[in-house]
Scaffold this active site. Sequence first.
Site, mmCIF file in Angstrom:
data_model
loop_
_atom_site.group_PDB
_atom_site.id
_atom_site.type_symbol
_atom_site.label_atom_id
_atom_site.label_comp_id
_atom_site.label_asym_id
_atom_site.label_seq_id
_atom_site.Cartn_x
_atom_site.Cartn_y
_atom_site.Cartn_z
ATOM 1 N N TRP A 156 52.864 37.449 43.747
ATOM 2 C CA TRP A 156 51.734 37.284 44.652
ATOM 3 C C TRP A 156 52.059 36.246 45.717
ATOM 4 O O TRP A 156 51.974 35.045 45.437
ATOM 5 C CB TRP A 156 50.486 36.853 43.875
ATOM 6 C CG TRP A 156 50.039 37.928 42.952
ATOM 7 C CD1 TRP A 156 49.374 39.058 43.288
ATOM 8 C CD2 TRP A 156 50.212 37.962 41.523
ATOM 9 N NE1 TRP A 156 49.137 39.807 42.161
ATOM 10 C CE2 TRP A 156 49.634 39.163 41.072
ATOM 11 C CE3 TRP A 156 50.795 37.101 40.591
ATOM 12 C CZ2 TRP A 156 49.625 39.527 39.739
ATOM 13 C CZ3 TRP A 156 50.784 37.474 39.272
ATOM 14 C CH2 TRP A 156 50.201 38.671 38.851
ATOM 15 N N HIS A 177 44.211 37.769 43.540
ATOM 16 C CA HIS A 177 43.667 38.856 42.721
ATOM 17 C C HIS A 177 42.326 38.389 42.157
ATOM 18 O O HIS A 177 41.956 37.220 42.316
ATOM 19 C CB HIS A 177 44.639 39.274 41.600
ATOM 20 C CG HIS A 177 45.115 38.156 40.709
ATOM 21 N ND1 HIS A 177 45.819 38.369 39.557
ATOM 22 C CD2 HIS A 177 44.980 36.806 40.801
ATOM 23 C CE1 HIS A 177 46.111 37.220 38.978
ATOM 24 N NE2 HIS A 177 45.623 36.263 39.711
ATOM 25 N N ARG A 203 46.640 38.219 50.436
ATOM 26 C CA ARG A 203 48.050 37.941 50.174
ATOM 27 C C ARG A 203 48.792 37.725 51.483
ATOM 28 O O ARG A 203 48.460 38.328 52.507
ATOM 29 C CB ARG A 203 48.686 39.090 49.384
ATOM 30 C CG ARG A 203 48.121 39.123 47.973
ATOM 31 C CD ARG A 203 48.781 40.125 47.070
ATOM 32 N NE ARG A 203 47.947 40.307 45.882
ATOM 33 C CZ ARG A 203 48.189 41.200 44.940
ATOM 34 N NH1 ARG A 203 49.221 41.996 45.028
ATOM 35 N NH2 ARG A 203 47.384 41.296 43.898
ATOM 36 N N GLN A 217 39.528 44.234 45.341
ATOM 37 C CA GLN A 217 39.886 44.630 43.986
ATOM 38 C C GLN A 217 38.609 44.692 43.155
ATOM 39 O O GLN A 217 37.609 44.063 43.491
ATOM 40 C CB GLN A 217 40.795 43.583 43.324
ATOM 41 C CG GLN A 217 42.263 43.741 43.639
ATOM 42 C CD GLN A 217 43.149 42.875 42.742
ATOM 43 O OE1 GLN A 217 42.672 42.003 42.028
ATOM 44 N NE2 GLN A 217 44.446 43.123 42.794
ATOM 45 N N VAL A 260 48.284 39.642 30.017
ATOM 46 C CA VAL A 260 47.900 40.667 29.039
ATOM 47 C C VAL A 260 49.084 40.966 28.125
ATOM 48 O O VAL A 260 50.239 40.784 28.488
ATOM 49 C CB VAL A 260 47.429 41.983 29.718
ATOM 50 C CG1 VAL A 260 46.071 41.799 30.377
ATOM 51 C CG2 VAL A 260 48.445 42.486 30.725
ATOM 52 N N ALA A 314 41.462 44.095 29.752
ATOM 53 C CA ALA A 314 41.187 43.753 31.151
ATOM 54 C C ALA A 314 41.895 44.761 32.035
ATOM 55 O O ALA A 314 42.910 45.351 31.640
ATOM 56 C CB ALA A 314 41.682 42.347 31.465
#
Length: 346
Positions: A156, A177, A203, A217, A260, A314
């Site tokens: 990112w 994000h 970004r 998003q 995650v 998520a």
Amino acid sequence: MIDRLGELREQALGELESIDNLSDLEAWRVRHLGRKSALTQVLRGLAGLSLEEKRASGAAANELRSLFEAQLALKQEAVREAEIAQAIETGRIDVTLPGRAPTLGRLHPSTQMLRQISDIFITMGFEVIEGPDVEWEYYCFDALNIPPDHPARDMWDTLWIDFEAEDGRHPMLLRTHTSPMQIRVMESRRPPVRVIVPGMCYRYEATDATHESMFYQIEGFAVDTNITLADLKGTLFEFAKRLFGKERKARFRCDYFPFVEPGVEMAIDCFLCNGSGCQLCSGTGWIEILGAGMVHPDVLRRVGYDPEVYTGFAFGLGVERMLMLKRGIDDIRLFYSNDLRFLRQF
Ligand code: PHE
């Protein structure tokens, strides 16, 4: 005093009767309601009277003023109407001329898509929460298992805010994000949580047909006891069918996101060629639509959730990307270049 008011009333209303244009009407207003009018003098003079007299004359004088004001308003209306009627009669106003239709605005295509996607998750029991566009580095990276030297930060490219902390660092940024809201929400609540977070992300990006420096998003996450990867798959598959058609197939493959474990990428079979391969799906038959995964135990621990008790999933998806896929838009830069020829098609 009362007699004097009677005279004023007689005189003023008499004059008003014969007025037939707006400029005479204005002169009448100044004469009878203006600062130098007799009525105003009377109202001012009340101060010097006895209490008894003040009460009687004061009420009558104020009543007279209200009457003058009401009569003035009525006359104004009547004079205006008469003037318009005359203008039509003499042809100065052409009532057969078609009116000009006011231009109607509409919601931006990104907003429309954002609402459509949100509605799908709302009917599945998710709550909508928004978060700050300007975020702390901690929420955007550190709390999501992305420490300063972690190579994942390269994923990112970030727009940093000038604000300088005491240690000389710049810990504030435009969120790259919506995932930082996972942390903010979990910090302030106890499970069960079922939340979606729509929001703008930024970004530091060289723009091209598939990259923009700002885009929407939608983050989603659910944390509770007994949540498994099957819940993630079921929820997202249902979402894809509602957005892209109920005959869609879904494919989940391993992907890496530091916050995650396991992480997945979800694809649907191409709705244009039904999976046989075309330009939209680059000949593969599949289109990637989002990233997702099971919330990492370290993330849960950091917000004070016991990962032995609670689990969660998520996901994060790009709103413009969904619309580009659905409507065959081939350049993401169209969304924020304010070209009405593009925007009017939605
Ligand atoms: N935040 C990730 C991105 O911007 C997407 C994501 C969200 C992945 C939640 C997994 C879970 O690419």
